[in-house]
Scaffold this motif. Structure first.
Motif, mmCIF file in Angstrom:
data_model
loop_
_atom_site.group_PDB
_atom_site.id
_atom_site.type_symbol
_atom_site.label_atom_id
_atom_site.label_comp_id
_atom_site.label_asym_id
_atom_site.label_seq_id
_atom_site.Cartn_x
_atom_site.Cartn_y
_atom_site.Cartn_z
ATOM 1 N N UNK A 54 141.551 108.958 59.410
ATOM 2 C CA UNK A 54 140.305 108.280 59.735
ATOM 3 C C UNK A 54 139.602 107.797 58.475
ATOM 4 N N UNK A 55 138.770 106.796 58.648
ATOM 5 C CA UNK A 55 137.942 106.326 57.546
ATOM 6 C C UNK A 55 136.634 107.085 57.595
ATOM 7 N N UNK A 56 136.259 107.689 56.506
ATOM 8 C CA UNK A 56 135.068 108.531 56.488
ATOM 9 C C UNK A 56 133.823 107.738 56.163
ATOM 10 N N UNK A 57 132.737 108.030 56.914
ATOM 11 C CA UNK A 57 131.416 107.515 56.593
ATOM 12 C C UNK A 57 130.589 108.610 55.931
ATOM 13 N N UNK A 58 131.255 109.691 55.540
ATOM 14 C CA UNK A 58 130.533 110.823 54.960
ATOM 15 C C UNK A 58 130.038 110.471 53.572
ATOM 16 N N UNK A 59 128.943 111.117 53.154
ATOM 17 C CA UNK A 59 128.442 110.881 51.800
ATOM 18 C C UNK A 59 129.413 111.417 50.768
ATOM 19 N N UNK A 60 129.437 110.866 49.571
ATOM 20 C CA UNK A 60 130.363 111.327 48.541
ATOM 21 C C UNK A 60 130.055 112.757 48.142
ATOM 22 N N UNK A 61 131.087 113.532 47.751
ATOM 23 C CA UNK A 61 130.867 114.931 47.378
ATOM 24 C C UNK A 61 130.055 115.053 46.101
ATOM 25 N N UNK A 62 129.310 116.131 46.041
ATOM 26 C CA UNK A 62 128.568 116.438 44.833
ATOM 27 C C UNK A 62 129.419 117.293 43.911
ATOM 28 N N UNK A 63 129.030 117.352 42.650
ATOM 29 C CA UNK A 63 129.788 118.143 41.684
ATOM 30 C C UNK A 63 129.751 119.606 42.073
ATOM 31 N N UNK A 64 130.867 120.267 41.946
ATOM 32 C CA UNK A 64 130.957 121.674 42.324
ATOM 33 C C UNK A 64 130.491 122.548 41.173
ATOM 34 N N UNK A 65 129.439 123.301 41.424
ATOM 35 C CA UNK A 65 128.952 124.212 40.398
ATOM 36 C C UNK A 65 129.190 125.654 40.806
ATOM 37 N N UNK A 66 130.294 125.875 41.530
ATOM 38 C CA UNK A 66 130.595 127.216 42.025
ATOM 39 C C UNK A 66 130.851 128.162 40.872
ATOM 40 N N UNK A 90 136.647 104.540 69.288
ATOM 41 C CA UNK A 90 137.978 104.363 69.874
ATOM 42 C C UNK A 90 139.064 104.124 68.822
ATOM 43 N N UNK A 91 138.645 103.698 67.627
ATOM 44 C CA UNK A 91 139.605 103.459 66.544
ATOM 45 C C UNK A 91 139.795 104.684 65.646
ATOM 46 N N UNK A 92 139.142 105.778 65.978
ATOM 47 C CA UNK A 92 139.282 106.996 65.193
ATOM 48 C C UNK A 92 138.374 107.075 63.988
ATOM 49 N N UNK A 93 137.408 106.151 63.880
ATOM 50 C CA UNK A 93 136.482 106.176 62.748
ATOM 51 C C UNK A 93 135.344 107.154 63.035
ATOM 52 N N UNK A 94 134.976 107.935 62.045
ATOM 53 C CA UNK A 94 133.898 108.904 62.195
ATOM 54 C C UNK A 94 132.554 108.199 62.334
ATOM 55 N N UNK A 95 131.716 108.679 63.241
ATOM 56 C CA UNK A 95 130.396 108.109 63.504
ATOM 57 C C UNK A 95 129.346 109.082 62.973
ATOM 58 N N UNK A 96 128.618 108.741 61.903
ATOM 59 C CA UNK A 96 127.757 109.709 61.233
ATOM 60 C C UNK A 96 126.271 109.654 61.551
ATOM 61 N N UNK A 97 125.786 108.672 62.310
ATOM 62 C CA UNK A 97 124.328 108.487 62.386
ATOM 63 C C UNK A 97 123.807 108.487 63.819
ATOM 64 N N UNK A 98 124.232 109.430 64.625
ATOM 65 C CA UNK A 98 123.751 109.537 66.000
ATOM 66 C C UNK A 98 122.487 110.398 66.060
#
Length: 376
Positions: A54-66, A90-98
């Motif tokens: 799938x194509x992600x609409x998620x925000x980019x990851x932040x730097x890991x400070x673990x 229907x195309x398998x794309x993630x929907x992030x803003x509902x």
């Protein structure tokens, strides 16, 4: 059947002759011996084609400070049912803003009034990584170690936690809760295929596999591993929780049945993502056939996760981890107080329907139900 409350503690013990760092679950037999679960019929079938990425609409990851030190997790009991889910078109794309108006929840076909609804991109994540180290995974274990380490480095943030378990004839805790991807990768890279007994599949319980005996020394304790990870570890945590299961889906010798493993995950509100790694040629040459995809799909579908078939392809494995990471970053949580207030331990079926603003029907990935167990 409700089990008596039992408190089990992990305990470390010296490495075995295989120089494999392990930790035992000393009350596994006592706990699992209490179970009386019906067997679930399995039907052999060919594995499906790998899912498209799938194509992600998620925000980019932040730097890991673990840091290397585990993060303390606070646990609470609430009277709300919380559903973590992802939504795709229907195309398998993630929907992030509902919003809450886009989705409706039913429990046993009765509409429920939502008390809380929001996108959950930043809530702490708790992961259990379950690694199959039985003989059938000999050729794919190096792929799992490389891609799994990269996934953990990318997905884990400072407030997240994960633990690592291996399973073959034993279920072993290789790394307890930590927010350090480095420690988890170190433990994963030290995992080895169980070659005790010389044939890669079995051996004598207690020799090369730790001090906990098992009923079937030539087993692959997949169901037991899922049950213990969900019941003994993840059930004590709150918030977003998932099991990443790296296996061919074949079980031999578990005391827990498939239904019991799924029930434990549902009671702990844990999603199972099954990454199907199966060297088909090795199966037909050595084990006489393969039928493990049904198990992983069943676990994933019932708990709101997903099965991804990668065969023994390293690129597909990397893509599978990316898909899981995208979905974990593009989740929603909806909470409600059930109209049926009886905490009677019964199973309640859940249905979540979402529509886009223009009325387009969307596909919701959510657990199929939950057990109405009273909070402790």
């Amino acid at each position: 059947m409700r089990l008596p409350i039992m408190i089990c503690r992990m305990r470390a013990f010296p490495p075995t002759s295989r120089a494999r760092p392990r930790a035992a679950l000393p009350c596994v037999l006592m706990l699992l011996g209490l179970l009386s679960l019906g067997a679930t019929g399995l039907h052999a079938q060919l594995a499906p084609s790998p899912d498209a990425s799938p194509v992600s609409n998620a925000p980019p990851p932040k730097a890991d400070d673990a840091a290397d030190e585990p993060v303390t997790t606070f646990k609470v009991n609430v009277d709300l049912v919380s559903l973590y889910f992802t939504v795709k078109n229907k195309d398998g794309l993630l929907i992030p803003h509902l919003g809450a108006d886009n989705c409706a929840v039913q429990e046993d076909k009765t509409p429920q009034k939502l008390k809380h609804f929001q996108a959950e991109n930043n809530q702490p994540l708790t992961l259990g990584i379950l690694l199959d180290t039985s003989a059938s995974q000999t050729r794919v274990l190096p792929l799992e170690q490389e891609a799994g380490s990269q996934f953990l480095s990318s997905v884990l943030k400072s407030k997240d936690q994960a633990f690592l378990v291996s399973f073959d004839v034993d279920v072993d805790l290789l790394q307890d809760y930590t927010s350090s991807a480095r420690l988890l990768a170190k433990a994963m890279n030290k995992a080895e295929i169980n070659t005790a007994g010389g044939n890669g599949a079995g051996g004598i319980p207690g020799i090369g596999q730790g001090p906990v005996p098992v009923s079937n020394p030539k087993g692959t304790l997949l169901y037991d591993a899922v049950y213990l990870a969900a019941n003994e570890k993840l059930s004590k945590e709150t918030g977003r929780k998932a099991i990443i299961l790296l296996t061919d889906g074949e079980d031999q010798g578990s005391r827990v049945k498939l239904a019991g493993a799924i029930e434990a995950a549902q009671k702990a509100n844990v999603m199972i993502y099954g990454i199907l790694l199966a060297d088909r040629a090795a199966y037909f040459n050595t084990f006489g056939g393969y039928s493990g995809n049904f198990v992983l799909k069943k676990m994933a579908d019932e708990t709101g996760g997903r099965m991804i078939d990668v065969g023994n392809n390293g690129k597909k494995l990397e893509a599978a981890f990316q898909q899981i990471e995208d979905e974990l970053r593009t989740q929603y949580v909806a909470s409600y107080t059930p109209t049926n207030a009886k905490a009677d331990g019964t199973y309640r079926k859940i249905a979540v329907d979402c529509k886009a603003d223009k009325g387009e029907e969307l596909k919701v990935q959510v657990r199929k139900g939950y057990y109405a167990v009273a909070p402790e």
